[in-house]
Design a protein around this motif. Structure first.
Motif, PDB file in Angstrom:
ATOM      1  N   THR A  65       0.858  -1.186   0.000  1.00 55.66           N
ATOM      2  CA  THR A  65       0.000   0.000   0.000  1.00 55.66           C
ATOM      3  C   THR A  65       0.894   1.236   0.000  1.00 55.66           C
ATOM      4  O   THR A  65       2.012   1.197   0.499  1.00 55.66           O
ATOM      5  CB  THR A  65      -0.961   0.010   1.214  1.00 55.66           C
ATOM      6  OG1 THR A  65      -1.801   1.160   1.149  1.00 55.66           O
ATOM      7  CG2 THR A  65      -0.209   0.011   2.525  1.00 55.66           C
ATOM      8  N   ASP A  66       0.410   2.326  -0.595  1.00 52.85           N
ATOM      9  CA  ASP A  66       1.232   3.535  -0.671  1.00 52.85           C
ATOM     10  C   ASP A  66       0.750   4.635   0.268  1.00 52.85           C
ATOM     11  O   ASP A  66       1.277   5.731   0.268  1.00 52.85           O
ATOM     12  CB  ASP A  66       1.309   4.060  -2.106  1.00 52.85           C
ATOM     13  CG  ASP A  66      -0.037   4.542  -2.625  1.00 52.85           C
ATOM     14  OD1 ASP A  66      -1.067   4.261  -1.985  1.00 52.85           O
ATOM     15  OD2 ASP A  66      -0.048   5.200  -3.674  1.00 52.85           O
ATOM     16  N   GLY A  67      -0.267   4.326   1.086  1.00 53.32           N
ATOM     17  CA  GLY A  67      -0.755   5.333   2.008  1.00 53.32           C
ATOM     18  C   GLY A  67      -1.904   4.800   2.843  1.00 53.32           C
ATOM     19  O   GLY A  67      -2.242   3.624   2.802  1.00 53.32           O
ATOM     20  N   ILE A  68      -2.517   5.720   3.583  1.00 46.54           N
ATOM     21  CA  ILE A  68      -3.609   5.348   4.479  1.00 46.54           C
ATOM     22  C   ILE A  68      -4.596   6.509   4.565  1.00 46.54           C
ATOM     23  O   ILE A  68      -4.209   7.673   4.449  1.00 46.54           O
ATOM     24  CB  ILE A  68      -3.058   4.980   5.877  1.00 46.54           C
ATOM     25  CG1 ILE A  68      -4.146   4.400   6.766  1.00 46.54           C
ATOM     26  CG2 ILE A  68      -2.402   6.173   6.535  1.00 46.54           C
ATOM     27  CD1 ILE A  68      -3.610   3.759   8.032  1.00 46.54           C
ATOM     28  N   VAL A  69      -5.855   6.183   4.742  1.00 42.91           N
ATOM     29  CA  VAL A  69      -6.894   7.192   4.956  1.00 42.91           C
ATOM     30  C   VAL A  69      -7.479   6.956   6.342  1.00 42.91           C
ATOM     31  O   VAL A  69      -7.857   5.838   6.687  1.00 42.91           O
ATOM     32  CB  VAL A  69      -8.009   7.110   3.888  1.00 42.91           C
ATOM     33  CG1 VAL A  69      -9.127   8.092   4.205  1.00 42.91           C
ATOM     34  CG2 VAL A  69      -7.443   7.358   2.500  1.00 42.91           C
ATOM     35  N   ILE A  70      -7.549   8.032   7.125  1.00 42.85           N
ATOM     36  CA  ILE A  70      -8.115   7.955   8.467  1.00 42.85           C
ATOM     37  C   ILE A  70      -9.441   8.712   8.441  1.00 42.85           C
ATOM     38  O   ILE A  70      -9.495   9.871   8.006  1.00 42.85           O
ATOM     39  CB  ILE A  70      -7.163   8.573   9.505  1.00 42.85           C
ATOM     40  CG1 ILE A  70      -5.829   7.821   9.497  1.00 42.85           C
ATOM     41  CG2 ILE A  70      -7.801   8.553  10.894  1.00 42.85           C
ATOM     42  CD1 ILE A  70      -4.746   8.478  10.314  1.00 42.85           C
ATOM     43  N   LYS A  71     -10.516   8.042   8.914  1.00 42.30           N
ATOM     44  CA  LYS A  71     -11.852   8.642   8.885  1.00 42.30           C
ATOM     45  C   LYS A  71     -12.506   8.571  10.260  1.00 42.30           C
ATOM     46  O   LYS A  71     -12.231   7.659  11.039  1.00 42.30           O
ATOM     47  CB  LYS A  71     -12.761   7.888   7.905  1.00 42.30           C
ATOM     48  CG  LYS A  71     -12.315   7.922   6.472  1.00 42.30           C
ATOM     49  CD  LYS A  71     -13.066   6.894   5.673  1.00 42.30           C
ATOM     50  CE  LYS A  71     -14.033   7.508   4.719  1.00 42.30           C
ATOM     51  NZ  LYS A  71     -14.720   6.513   3.898  1.00 42.30           N
ATOM     52  N   VAL A  72     -13.377   9.499  10.523  1.00 42.02           N
ATOM     53  CA  VAL A  72     -14.208   9.442  11.722  1.00 42.02           C
ATOM     54  C   VAL A  72     -15.165   8.270  11.535  1.00 42.02           C
ATOM     55  O   VAL A  72     -15.773   8.107  10.468  1.00 42.02           O
ATOM     56  CB  VAL A  72     -14.989  10.770  11.916  1.00 42.02           C
ATOM     57  CG1 VAL A  72     -16.006  10.637  13.031  1.00 42.02           C
ATOM     58  CG2 VAL A  72     -14.020  11.903  12.184  1.00 42.02           C
ATOM     59  N   ASP A  73     -15.321   7.456  12.576  1.00 44.13           N
ATOM     60  CA  ASP A  73     -16.102   6.224  12.477  1.00 44.13           C
ATOM     61  C   ASP A  73     -17.529   6.396  12.999  1.00 44.13           C
ATOM     62  O   ASP A  73     -18.071   5.529  13.665  1.00 44.13           O
ATOM     63  CB  ASP A  73     -15.371   5.113  13.247  1.00 44.13           C
ATOM     64  CG  ASP A  73     -15.939   3.742  12.966  1.00 44.13           C
ATOM     65  OD1 ASP A  73     -16.589   3.573  11.914  1.00 44.13           O
ATOM     66  OD2 ASP A  73     -15.741   2.842  13.801  1.00 44.13           O
ATOM     67  N   ASN A  74     -18.130   7.546  12.709  1.00 45.34           N
ATOM     68  CA  ASN A  74     -19.500   7.789  13.147  1.00 45.34           C
ATOM     69  C   ASN A  74     -20.185   8.654  12.089  1.00 45.34           C
ATOM     70  O   ASN A  74     -19.914   9.852  11.983  1.00 45.34           O
ATOM     71  CB  ASN A  74     -19.493   8.487  14.506  1.00 45.34           C
ATOM     72  CG  ASN A  74     -20.882   8.680  15.068  1.00 45.34           C
ATOM     73  OD1 ASN A  74     -21.871   8.717  14.338  1.00 45.34           O
ATOM     74  ND2 ASN A  74     -20.950   8.828  16.390  1.00 45.34           N
ATOM     75  N   LEU A  75     -21.058   8.061  11.295  1.00 44.78           N
ATOM     76  CA  LEU A  75     -21.727   8.773  10.205  1.00 44.78           C
ATOM     77  C   LEU A  75     -22.529   9.982  10.696  1.00 44.78           C
ATOM     78  O   LEU A  75     -22.671  10.967   9.971  1.00 44.78           O
ATOM     79  CB  LEU A  75     -22.648   7.823   9.433  1.00 44.78           C
ATOM     80  CG  LEU A  75     -21.967   6.679   8.678  1.00 44.78           C
ATOM     81  CD1 LEU A  75     -22.994   5.739   8.079  1.00 44.78           C
ATOM     82  CD2 LEU A  75     -21.064   7.231   7.597  1.00 44.78           C
ATOM     83  N   ASP A  76     -23.050   9.929  11.917  1.00 50.46           N
ATOM     84  CA  ASP A  76     -23.839  11.042  12.459  1.00 50.46           C
ATOM     85  C   ASP A  76     -22.996  12.300  12.635  1.00 50.46           C
ATOM     86  O   ASP A  76     -23.537  13.412  12.642  1.00 50.46           O
ATOM     87  CB  ASP A  76     -24.452  10.648  13.810  1.00 50.46           C
ATOM     88  CG  ASP A  76     -25.438   9.497  13.688  1.00 50.46           C
ATOM     89  OD1 ASP A  76     -26.040   9.340  12.593  1.00 50.46           O
ATOM     90  OD2 ASP A  76     -25.590   8.749  14.661  1.00 50.46           O
ATOM     91  N   LEU A  77     -21.681  12.170  12.788  1.00 43.85           N
ATOM     92  CA  LEU A  77     -20.800  13.322  12.997  1.00 43.85           C
ATOM     93  C   LEU A  77     -20.338  13.992  11.695  1.00 43.85           C
ATOM     94  O   LEU A  77     -19.793  15.089  11.731  1.00 43.85           O
ATOM     95  CB  LEU A  77     -19.573  12.894  13.802  1.00 43.85           C
ATOM     96  CG  LEU A  77     -19.835  12.475  15.242  1.00 43.85           C
ATOM     97  CD1 LEU A  77     -18.544  11.987  15.886  1.00 43.85           C
ATOM     98  CD2 LEU A  77     -20.411  13.633  16.031  1.00 43.85           C
ATOM     99  N   TYR A  78     -20.527  13.335  10.534  1.00 38.74           N
ATOM    100  CA  TYR A  78     -20.025  13.879   9.275  1.00 38.74           C
ATOM    101  C   TYR A  78     -20.513  15.306   9.008  1.00 38.74           C
ATOM    102  O   TYR A  78     -19.730  16.195   8.677  1.00 38.74           O
ATOM    103  CB  TYR A  78     -20.408  12.980   8.102  1.00 38.74           C
ATOM    104  CG  TYR A  78     -19.566  11.720   7.970  1.00 38.74           C
ATOM    105  CD1 TYR A  78     -18.748  11.267   9.008  1.00 38.74           C
ATOM    106  CD2 TYR A  78     -19.596  10.986   6.807  1.00 38.74           C
ATOM    107  CE1 TYR A  78     -17.993  10.113   8.882  1.00 38.74           C
ATOM    108  CE2 TYR A  78     -18.836   9.820   6.670  1.00 38.74           C
ATOM    109  CZ  TYR A  78     -18.045   9.396   7.708  1.00 38.74           C
ATOM    110  OH  TYR A  78     -17.301   8.260   7.575  1.00 38.74           O
ATOM    111  N   GLU A  79     -21.794  15.536   9.110  1.00 33.07           N
ATOM    112  CA  GLU A  79     -22.341  16.884   8.844  1.00 33.07           C
ATOM    113  C   GLU A  79     -21.879  17.892   9.890  1.00 33.07           C
ATOM    114  O   GLU A  79     -21.605  19.050   9.578  1.00 33.07           O
ATOM    115  CB  GLU A  79     -23.867  16.849   8.774  1.00 33.07           C
ATOM    116  CG  GLU A  79     -24.417  16.188   7.527  1.00 33.07           C
ATOM    117  CD  GLU A  79     -23.922  16.828   6.238  1.00 33.07           C
ATOM    118  OE1 GLU A  79     -23.891  18.083   6.155  1.00 33.07           O
ATOM    119  OE2 GLU A  79     -23.545  16.082   5.319  1.00 33.07           O
TER     120      GLU A  79
END
Length: 142
Positions: free
Chosen positions: A5-19
């Motif tokens: 792999t050439d990288g990584i993506v880190i995301k918030v793990d709660n869809l309710d917080l996206y907005e």
């Protein structure tokens, strides 16, 4: 991971917080991407050969001892143009560091100065490449 792999993506793990977290003009604020530095390996440059591209451009190529970079065997790398070779003082017999630019195209990153060859690059004409025309920094077949 069991694969390259050439990288990584880190995301918030709660869809309710996206907005609530929001977005910039181009990207979400709830995710960030990191690219790992390219793997760099050392090998010996054995020869410089020239190929002709579909537009007639003469392209110098480094022929090197085979090495494995990012899961594939590499024994050639583009040297772009004569100015690139002269600017980096690349010579046949040099020990060079190479990497895959964008994890795809092998390129010479640097010449190991402490292991420098004494045979300088003398230009296209010395190698029997004739009927050439120079346009800017590039050389083309007539």
């Amino acid at each position: 991971l069991p694969y390259e792999t050439d990288g990584i993506v880190i995301k918030v793990d709660n869809l309710d917080l996206y907005e609530e977290i929001g977005y910039t003009v181009k990207v979400p604020k709830w995710a960030i991407a990191y690219k790992f530095p390219a793997e760099i390996v050392v090998t010996k440059l054995r020869d410089i050969i020239f190929t002709v591209g579909r537009t007639g451009k003469i392209i110098p190529n480094a022929i090197m001892d085979p090495v494995i970079i990012s899961g594939s065997t590499v024994s050639r790398a583009t040297l772009n143009n004569e100015d690139y070779i002269v600017g980096k003082d690349i010579r046949i017999g040099d020990v060079v560091s190479i990497r895959k630019a964008g994890d795809i195209i092998p390129e010479v990153v640097e010449v190991k100065k402490e292991r420098k060859s004494r045979m300088p690059f003398v230009g296209f004409y010395h190698y029997g490449v004739y009927n050439l025309v120079r346009r800017s920094r590039r050389i083309y077949c007539k």
